[in-house]
Design an enzyme around this catalytic site. Structure first.
Site, PDB file in Angstrom:
ATOM      1  N   LYS A   1       0.863  -1.185   0.000  1.00  0.00           N
ATOM      2  CA  LYS A   1       0.000   0.000   0.000  1.00  0.00           C
ATOM      3  C   LYS A   1       0.898   1.233   0.000  1.00  0.00           C
ATOM      4  O   LYS A   1       2.006   1.203   0.567  1.00  0.00           O
ATOM      5  CB  LYS A   1      -0.868  -0.069   1.265  1.00  0.00           C
ATOM      6  CG  LYS A   1      -1.975   0.968   1.391  1.00  0.00           C
ATOM      7  CD  LYS A   1      -2.773   0.711   2.681  1.00  0.00           C
ATOM      8  CE  LYS A   1      -3.933   1.664   2.857  1.00  0.00           C
ATOM      9  NZ  LYS A   1      -4.724   1.365   4.085  1.00  0.00           N
TER      10      LYS A   1
ATOM     11  N   SER B   1      -9.506  -1.224   7.292  1.00  0.00           N
ATOM     12  CA  SER B   1      -9.021  -1.024   5.918  1.00  0.00           C
ATOM     13  C   SER B   1      -8.355  -2.212   5.249  1.00  0.00           C
ATOM     14  O   SER B   1      -8.061  -2.143   4.060  1.00  0.00           O
ATOM     15  CB  SER B   1      -8.066   0.158   5.878  1.00  0.00           C
ATOM     16  OG  SER B   1      -8.818   1.329   5.802  1.00  0.00           O
TER      17      SER B   1
ATOM     18  N   SER C   1      -9.657   1.240   3.123  1.00  0.00           N
ATOM     19  CA  SER C   1      -8.835   2.073   2.265  1.00  0.00           C
ATOM     20  C   SER C   1      -7.775   1.294   1.472  1.00  0.00           C
ATOM     21  O   SER C   1      -7.218   1.829   0.525  1.00  0.00           O
ATOM     22  CB  SER C   1      -8.143   3.151   3.102  1.00  0.00           C
ATOM     23  OG  SER C   1      -7.235   2.568   4.022  1.00  0.00           O
TER      24      SER C   1
HETATM   25  N1  GLN Z   1     -12.814   3.242   6.770  1.00  0.00           N
HETATM   26  C1  GLN Z   1     -12.174   3.600   8.004  1.00  0.00           C
HETATM   27  C2  GLN Z   1     -11.890   5.077   8.028  1.00  0.00           C
HETATM   28  O1  GLN Z   1     -12.178   5.725   7.083  1.00  0.00           O
HETATM   29  C3  GLN Z   1     -10.970   2.763   8.238  1.00  0.00           C
HETATM   30  C4  GLN Z   1      -9.733   3.290   7.642  1.00  0.00           C
HETATM   31  C5  GLN Z   1      -8.497   2.447   7.894  1.00  0.00           C
HETATM   32  O2  GLN Z   1      -8.545   1.377   8.506  1.00  0.00           O
HETATM   33  N2  GLN Z   1      -7.385   2.967   7.449  1.00  0.00           N
HETATM   34  O3  GLN Z   1     -11.401   5.596   8.973  1.00  0.00           O
END
Ligand code: GLN
Length: 473
Positions: free
Chosen positions: A78, A177, A153
């Site tokens: 990532k 994410s 994400s």
């Molecule tokens: N969807 C969650 C957020 O927007 C999780 C994001 C993540 O785990 N990086 O905060």
């Protein structure tokens, strides 16, 4: 869908035995990335460095030396991991042009065992999102339906694994994410116990919940990668002692006490997701697992707690992007104050700004008690409820997300987007390990099953998930 990759352990063994070369694997990976570029999973490849490293590994093999447990195995990181060979942007405009001066500790550990990073994957900028639509660059497409999101994400990482671009990918999991895109795209997504893997060299989102995620085709592949990355690191004071090993035999489901989380099977769960999860549970029961319902009364508050505490940490972590040290700096500013302001105004996307505003608000002296402090209190309550549940149950189970992958552009309201995280944030608030396994399909769209274990029981969770995965195939 068959895969072009053997299990990771076999790939490495073949490289070590000279049956295939690291360079061949890297080239295969790079070609697949190119062939599948319409999915927009990748921000940049590290092809020059990857090929150089492949040659070094092939040289070790030729000299009869040990090239490592992951010899020649390509992987994708990532874009919030500091990696040599390409920029590290966290898919944000403000970090454009930033080249890592050192690599993330987990990348160093993977490289020490012979793995080769071939590319950086797209993501919601800084990890803020659940669909990869918040990338400042472009939207990644779902590998099963290009009109839909891959989740987020770590949507680029999940898509890259499902499309066979590499045998595994790294994501991060701050609130889901890794697990949520794994569920929506159809692969294994592993979030470890908080602290099991070093956060050093990863662009910080929320330091008290950030973890390294592993995306792979199988639990066994994930376990091997976890085994290489886990353990204490002097560069991250929150890291913990590892267990002896994370690879090994799958655990029998017979007699395992598994708690089905009542609050997640209730309203808000899409019918088709519910039915896939129920069918999966029936299979676990048929294999001898003792599944019964468990209630964690504070669970419905977890999302609210997350969206107070995490933005608070985000606002603090993002304060370092001031145009003086990293990436973008507004060119037209004539004094420092204007430079800070213009850089952040232009460099940050909408979601980052929203979270900075929320975080600064909840931490401000007038509202600290009402929001931040209260949220910390509820977080502790949640931890206690999980501890109690784990006195009764070996594992907990439930869905990963309330829906299957949705259409690109379908969720315009940020609060609606936050609801995607309702079943994943708890594991991050509590710090326990959690895995998303492919549980079945609704139409052509994948649905994941989430399994959780007590803190530091990563080995047990991976062993159980291995048997569950075989049943759900
Ligand atoms: N969807 C969650 C957020 O927007 C999780 C994001 C993540 O785990 N990086 O905060």
């Amino acid at each position: 869908m068959g895969s072009q990759w053997l299990p990771i352990a076999d790939l490495a063994a073949d490289v070590q035995a000279g049956k295939t070369s690291a360079l061949e694997l890297v080239e295969k990976s790079l070609k697949t990335i190119e062939d599948q570029q319409d999915y927009k999973a990748i921000i940049a490849t590290t092809s020059d460095r990857a090929k150089e490293r492949a040659k070094t590994i092939d040289g070790l093999v030729a000299a009869g030396k040990n090239a490592g447990r992951l010899a020649g195995v390509p992987f994708i990181a990532k874009d919030n991991f500091l990696v040599y060979g390409a920029e590290t942007t966290a898919a944000s405009n403000i970090l454009k042009g930033f080249s890592a001066p050192y690599q993330a500790s987990v990348i160093e550990k993977l490289e020490a065992e012979g793995a080769i990073c071939v590319a950086k994957a797209n993501m919601d900028a800084f990890g803020h999102g659940a669909s990869t639509e918040n990338s400042d660059f472009f939207v990644t497409k779902n590998p099963h339906d290009t009109s839909r999101v891959p989740g987020g994400s770590s949507g680029g990482s999940a898509t890259s694994v499902v499309l066979d671009m590499a045998p595994f990918a790294l994501g991060t999991d701050t609130g889901g994410s890794t697990r949520q895109p794994a569920s929506m795209s159809g692969c294994v997504g592993y979030k470890p116990t908080y602290g099991l893997m070093s956060r050093s060299g990863i662009v910080a989102m929320a330091s008290s919940t950030d973890t390294v995620g592993t995306l792979a085709r199988t639990t066994s592949d994930a376990a091997l990668v976890v085994d290489v990355m886990a353990g204490r690191d002097d560069l991250d004071g929150t890291t913990i002692e590892r267990q002896d090993s994370y690879v090994g035999a799958h655990a029998s489901l017979k007699g395992q006490k598994i708690g089905l989380i009542k609050e997640w099977m209730a309203e808000g769960l899409q019918d088709d997701v519910k039915s896939v999860v129920e069918t999966a549970i029936t299979k676990l029961q048929a294999a001898g697992a003792e599944v019964s319902e468990v209630s964690l009364p504070s669970l419905p508050l977890a999302l609210a707690v997350y969206y107070i505490l995490v933005p608070a940490e985000i606002s603090s972590n993002l304060s370092r992007y001031d145009g003086q040290r990293y990436g973008y700096s507004s060119p037209e500013a004539k004094d420092l104050e204007t430079s800070y302001r213009r850089t952040r105004e232009i460099g940050f996307g909408k979601e980052a700004k929203r979270r900075i505003m929320i975080g600064t608000y909840v931490l401000s002296s007038g509202y600290y008690d009402a929001y931040y402090k209260k949220a910390q209190t509820v977080r502790t309550k949640l931890i206690n409820e999980f501890n109690d549940a784990f006195k009764q149950f070996d594992f907990l189970v439930g869905p990963v997300a309330p829906t299957t992958a949705f259409k690109i552009g379908a969720i315009a309201d940020p609060l609606q987007m936050y609801l995607c995280d309702v079943m994943t944030v708890a594991a991050n608030m509590v710090g326990c390990p959690s895995i998303s396994l492919p549980a079945g399909l609704s139409g052509n769209l994948p649905v994941g099953l989430q399994l959780m274990a007590p803190q530091k029981a990563d080995k047990q969770l991976l062993a159980l998930a291995g048997s569950a995965e075989d049943l759900l195939k």
